[in-house]
Design a protein around this motif. Structure first.
Motif, mmCIF file in Angstrom:
data_model
loop_
_atom_site.group_PDB
_atom_site.id
_atom_site.type_symbol
_atom_site.label_atom_id
_atom_site.label_comp_id
_atom_site.label_asym_id
_atom_site.label_seq_id
_atom_site.Cartn_x
_atom_site.Cartn_y
_atom_site.Cartn_z
ATOM 1 N N ALA A 21 23.457 26.232 -58.544
ATOM 2 C CA ALA A 21 25.126 25.682 -58.761
ATOM 3 C C ALA A 21 25.117 24.484 -59.566
ATOM 4 C CB ALA A 21 25.465 25.549 -57.380
ATOM 5 N N TYR A 22 24.236 23.266 -59.321
ATOM 6 C CA TYR A 22 24.379 22.155 -59.867
ATOM 7 C C TYR A 22 23.854 21.907 -61.331
ATOM 8 C CZ TYR A 22 24.939 19.564 -55.328
ATOM 9 O OH TYR A 22 25.435 19.012 -54.159
ATOM 10 N N ASN A 23 22.872 22.933 -61.567
ATOM 11 C CA ASN A 23 22.414 23.076 -62.886
ATOM 12 C C ASN A 23 23.262 23.931 -63.698
ATOM 13 O OD1 ASN A 23 19.963 21.956 -62.307
ATOM 14 N ND2 ASN A 23 18.772 23.713 -61.984
ATOM 15 N N GLY A 24 24.061 24.866 -63.097
ATOM 16 C CA GLY A 24 24.749 25.792 -63.961
ATOM 17 C C GLY A 24 26.230 24.983 -64.441
ATOM 18 N N LEU A 25 26.703 24.177 -63.448
ATOM 19 C CA LEU A 25 27.767 23.289 -63.846
ATOM 20 C C LEU A 25 27.574 22.270 -64.997
ATOM 21 C CD1 LEU A 25 30.885 22.881 -63.217
ATOM 22 C CD2 LEU A 25 30.122 21.707 -61.205
ATOM 23 N N ALA A 26 26.248 21.726 -64.737
ATOM 24 C CA ALA A 26 25.613 20.738 -65.790
ATOM 25 C C ALA A 26 25.595 21.271 -66.956
ATOM 26 C CB ALA A 26 24.292 20.186 -65.375
ATOM 27 N N ASP A 27 25.210 22.475 -67.149
ATOM 28 C CA ASP A 27 25.051 23.281 -68.413
ATOM 29 C C ASP A 27 26.718 23.140 -69.030
ATOM 30 O OD1 ASP A 27 22.379 23.355 -68.441
ATOM 31 O OD2 ASP A 27 22.579 25.616 -67.679
ATOM 32 N N ILE A 28 27.610 23.596 -68.309
ATOM 33 C CA ILE A 28 29.005 23.611 -68.761
ATOM 34 C C ILE A 28 29.211 22.219 -69.251
ATOM 35 C CG2 ILE A 28 31.274 24.042 -68.182
ATOM 36 C CD1 ILE A 28 30.354 26.350 -66.342
ATOM 37 N N PHE A 29 28.982 21.148 -68.403
ATOM 38 C CA PHE A 29 29.504 20.048 -68.697
ATOM 39 C C PHE A 29 28.809 19.431 -70.021
ATOM 40 C CE2 PHE A 29 31.248 19.129 -64.214
ATOM 41 C CZ PHE A 29 32.648 19.277 -64.810
ATOM 42 N N TRP A 30 27.696 19.878 -70.152
ATOM 43 C CA TRP A 30 26.850 19.464 -71.447
ATOM 44 C C TRP A 30 27.411 19.928 -72.723
ATOM 45 C CZ3 TRP A 30 23.015 15.965 -72.598
ATOM 46 C CH2 TRP A 30 22.376 16.156 -73.936
ATOM 47 N N LYS A 31 27.911 21.138 -72.645
ATOM 48 C CA LYS A 31 28.744 21.782 -73.788
ATOM 49 C C LYS A 31 29.900 20.986 -74.044
ATOM 50 C CE LYS A 31 26.310 26.264 -73.059
ATOM 51 N NZ LYS A 31 26.472 27.607 -72.506
ATOM 52 N N GLU A 32 30.519 20.612 -72.853
ATOM 53 C CA GLU A 32 31.756 19.819 -73.090
ATOM 54 C C GLU A 32 31.670 18.328 -73.493
ATOM 55 O OE1 GLU A 32 33.889 20.699 -69.476
ATOM 56 O OE2 GLU A 32 34.388 22.614 -70.047
ATOM 57 N N LYS A 33 30.287 18.022 -73.568
ATOM 58 C CA LYS A 33 30.018 16.609 -73.881
ATOM 59 C C LYS A 33 30.249 15.500 -72.752
ATOM 60 C CE LYS A 33 29.852 17.653 -78.785
ATOM 61 N NZ LYS A 33 30.304 17.121 -80.294
ATOM 62 N N LYS A 34 30.283 16.004 -71.676
ATOM 63 C CA LYS A 34 30.775 15.262 -70.421
ATOM 64 C C LYS A 34 29.178 14.609 -69.787
ATOM 65 C CE LYS A 34 35.052 17.190 -69.599
ATOM 66 N NZ LYS A 34 35.962 18.129 -68.776
ATOM 67 N N THR A 35 28.694 13.738 -70.579
ATOM 68 C CA THR A 35 27.090 13.412 -70.036
ATOM 69 C C THR A 35 27.215 12.776 -68.910
ATOM 70 O OG1 THR A 35 26.816 13.200 -72.663
ATOM 71 C CG2 THR A 35 25.146 12.305 -71.121
ATOM 72 N N ALA A 36 28.042 11.995 -68.439
ATOM 73 C CA ALA A 36 28.010 11.133 -67.059
ATOM 74 C C ALA A 36 27.898 12.298 -66.026
ATOM 75 C CB ALA A 36 29.159 10.435 -66.981
ATOM 76 N N GLN A 37 28.991 13.359 -66.272
ATOM 77 C CA GLN A 37 28.936 14.423 -65.011
ATOM 78 C C GLN A 37 27.760 15.161 -64.990
ATOM 79 O OE1 GLN A 37 31.315 13.598 -67.248
ATOM 80 N NE2 GLN A 37 33.225 14.033 -66.356
ATOM 81 N N VAL A 38 26.903 15.479 -66.154
ATOM 82 C CA VAL A 38 25.681 16.069 -66.231
ATOM 83 C C VAL A 38 24.828 15.216 -65.463
ATOM 84 C CG1 VAL A 38 23.839 16.840 -67.705
ATOM 85 C CG2 VAL A 38 26.246 17.149 -68.508
ATOM 86 N N VAL A 39 24.635 13.964 -65.734
ATOM 87 C CA VAL A 39 23.565 13.114 -65.072
ATOM 88 C C VAL A 39 23.824 12.998 -63.541
ATOM 89 C CG1 VAL A 39 22.894 10.626 -64.704
ATOM 90 C CG2 VAL A 39 23.328 11.560 -67.035
#
Length: 620
Positions: free
Chosen positions: A510-528
């Motif tokens: 779940a963490y990885n899947g949501l991180a992938d979405i935020f990566w595409k949205e260029k929300k790097t802080a949330q990805v980290v």
């Protein structure tokens, strides 16, 4: 010139050899299509995702005292010989699916031949061969033993254990179990007591293959009670039976230390509404005898077979299937103790003994499965052969025609049903058709649709599974639904399910899947933030690599290098992470570290025979 006398070839010996070859070939060729099968059902967990099967060095660790004599959380670890056979397939066939299936087919062929020899010992007018002392069975006995073995070889119920690679335990324990019976019968009939040791040895190996072989001492007791009642009073045979029970108890305790088995489960997915068999007297009665009725029908009329079944169980009154099952079971027990025909008595006794682990006297999560009937099928096959003998005796050639028809139908059914196991989609489509209210069947069909790229249909099945049983596998259902919505571009819905998972059932995916979405949205802080939570649950090279990429994007190459190094330490052949690690040190101006990491990468790749990559110049 006198003619030289030629040695006469005993037709009975030739017939036995010919029968063995035909039986083995029939068993193999009726299942040969499974060589095209991929992974289905438990294959993913037991083989594809099991490092103790996929890596020989990991398997060898299980033989050390720290693992073998102590409990360990290894998939199928309580069945060490099953695990060993799968690991050997990996070594011999380089992990290719066909290798595991080939071994299953060959084992079934060997088991069918062993059934032939069991039948040779028990078929005949008096229940034993009339000419065992000469070791030459009569041609009539060979013919009916041949039929018994072909029933076993071609019966459609064998499709599941043969076609699913990870069900190796059913086939391998069957080999040792039936082999133990052959050794025992040979020892008793041929007056060769030394063979009893071979019988006990095979039984012990069967117990280390699958714990359901525990009923062999009961099968032995049935044999001697039916055919050798007087000899059962001798001290030697009593020692043999007692030794069998001691082996059973010892290895069963070994098994119980390695398996987390509960007498009562929260969910019984094969029962409509998830009704527990232990929720009332009638619920228990219905579960035991409705499943018996189902299994009896599957042996006699193997139509509508599936990898998932479903039972309507009532807590308040007996259901029709349970009443039918109880009446049939009572009739079989009456015949077992009262019939004069020893062959039928032995066949019934063997069937009942082999069926006990699957009888739901101790309720099973999977109330009924085709593979559960693999060993009971031996007893059924012997009964079928004896009934054929009696039928032919009265009806002549018509009986032989009926035998050919039955075997032809069985072979056709086995080949046809076996095709469902090629891929997940046809297998689970059939399961959902047979058991439409079984949430597990619907969930698995959803996974099959996902594999085919039909995400809308997958979502429909996941919703159905959740509606049918709100407690069933909720985290997996939500994760699958999040992934489907993501594939359909419905990121809002995908986020909703990922967030729901993180709040309710925190899991790495779940963490990885949501991180992938935020990566595409260029929300790097949330990805980290998400990836850091992910590696706390379970460190993995890909999450570390992605964390490194996030920090590199912000120009924080020192921290990026730390994460890239963690990635390559976990996965030494991770080319992308190596290149990023070297580039990070180059961006930091640390030429010494660049050279050290380049040399370390080169040494590792050359030592393991991997192709040495070049760090892309445009990344520097």
């Amino acid at each position: 010139m006198g003619s030289e006398s030629r040695p006469r070839i005993d037709k009975r010996n030739v017939s036995v050899i010919a029968a063995v070859l035909v039986i083995f070939a029939s068993a193999v060729f009726s299942h040969i299509g499974s060589l095209k099968n991929g992974w289905v059902m438990d294959d993913f967990a037991v083989i594809a995702g099991n490092e103790y099967v996929r890596e020989w060095d990991s398997f060898k660790m299980l033989l050390t005292k720290d693992y073998f004599l102590m409990p360990f959380p290894v998939k199928t670890g309580a069945r060490p010989l099953t695990l060993a056979s799968l690991a050997l397939d990996t070594a011999l066939h380089k992990g290719k699916e066909y290798g595991y299936h080939l071994t299953n087919i060959l084992l079934h062929g060997l088991n069918s031949v062993l059934v032939f020899f069991v039948a040779l010992f028990v078929l005949g007018k008096r229940g034993v061969l009339n000419s065992l002392e000469t070791r030459n069975p009569r041609l009539e006995t060979v013919a009916y033993a041949f039929f018994a073995a072909l029933v076993f070889a071609l019966h459609p119920i064998t499709a599941e254990p043969v076609n699913v690679a990870s069900f190796r335990g059913d086939l391998l324990s069957g080999f040792f179990y039936i082999g133990a019976v052959v050794f025992m019968a040979a020892a008793a009939e041929l007056r060769m007591p030394a063979l009893y040791a071979g019988s006990l040895g095979f039984f012990a190996l069967g117990m280390l293959t699958k714990e359901t072989a525990v009923t062999f001492p009961l099968a032995a007791l049935v044999y001697f009670s039916v055919f050798k009642r007087e000899e059962l009073k001798t001290g030697f045979l009593r020692v043999f039976i007692i030794a069998g029970f001691i082996i059973a108890l010892s290895i069963f305790l070994f098994w119980s230390e390695r398996v987390s088995y509960r007498l009562h489960n929260v969910l019984y997915l094969a029962i409509v509404g998830g009704v527990s068999p232990l929720s009332g007297a009638w619920a228990y009665f219905n579960t035991v005898f409705a499943s018996f009725w189902h299994n009896a029908l599957a042996l006699v009329l193997p139509a509508g077979l599936s990898v998932e079944y479903q039972f309507a169980i009532s807590r308040d009154a007996p259901v029709p299937g349970a009443i039918s099952g109880f009446m049939v079971f009572a009739a079989l027990i009456f015949v077992l103790f009262m019939a004069r025909n020893k062959t039928i008595r032995f066949g019934l006794g063997f069937l009942v003994a082999a069926y006990l682990p699957f009888s739901n006297l101790i309720p099973l999560t999977n109330v009924a499965c085709d593979r559960y009937m693999y060993l009971p099928l031996v007893g059924f096959s012997i009964i079928a052969a004896e009934l054929l003998r009696l039928f032919v005796k009265k009806n002549g050639i018509a009986g032989m025609g009926a035998a050919v028809l039955v075997l032809s139908l069985f072979a056709s059914g086995t080949v046809s049903y076996g095709k469902n196991f090629r891929k997940m989609y046809p297998l689970y489509l059939n399961a959902a058709r047979v058991s439409p209210e079984n949430p597990k069947a619907r969930y698995n069909l959803g996974l099959a649709y996902m594999g085919n790229g039909d995400y809308r249909a997958a979502l429909k099945e996941f919703n159905a599974a959740e509606t049918l049983s709100p407690l069933f596998n909720k985290s997996d259902i939500w994760l699958s639904m999040a992934e489907c919505h993501g594939k359909l571009g419905e990121t809002g819905k995908a986020k909703e399910y990922y967030v729901r998972l993180i709040r309710t059932y925190p899991r790495k995916e779940a963490y990885n899947g949501l991180a992938d979405i935020f990566w595409k949205e260029k929300k790097t802080a949330q990805v980290v933030a998400l990836l850091e939570e992910s590696v706390k649950i379970l460190p993995d090279p890909f999450s570390y690599n992605n964390l490194g990429a996030c920090h590199a994007k912000y120009g924080n190459f020192g921290k990026a290098a730390v994460y890239f190094e963690k990635a390559v330490n976990l996965k030494p052949d991770y080319v992308e992470a190596w290149c990023s690690l070297i580039n990070s040190h180059e961006r930091l101006g640390d030429n010494k570290k660049v050279q050290q990491e380049t040399d370390r990468m080169a040494t590792l790749f050359l030592a393991n025979g991997w192709s040495l990559p070049e760090v892309p110049a445009d990344e520097r």
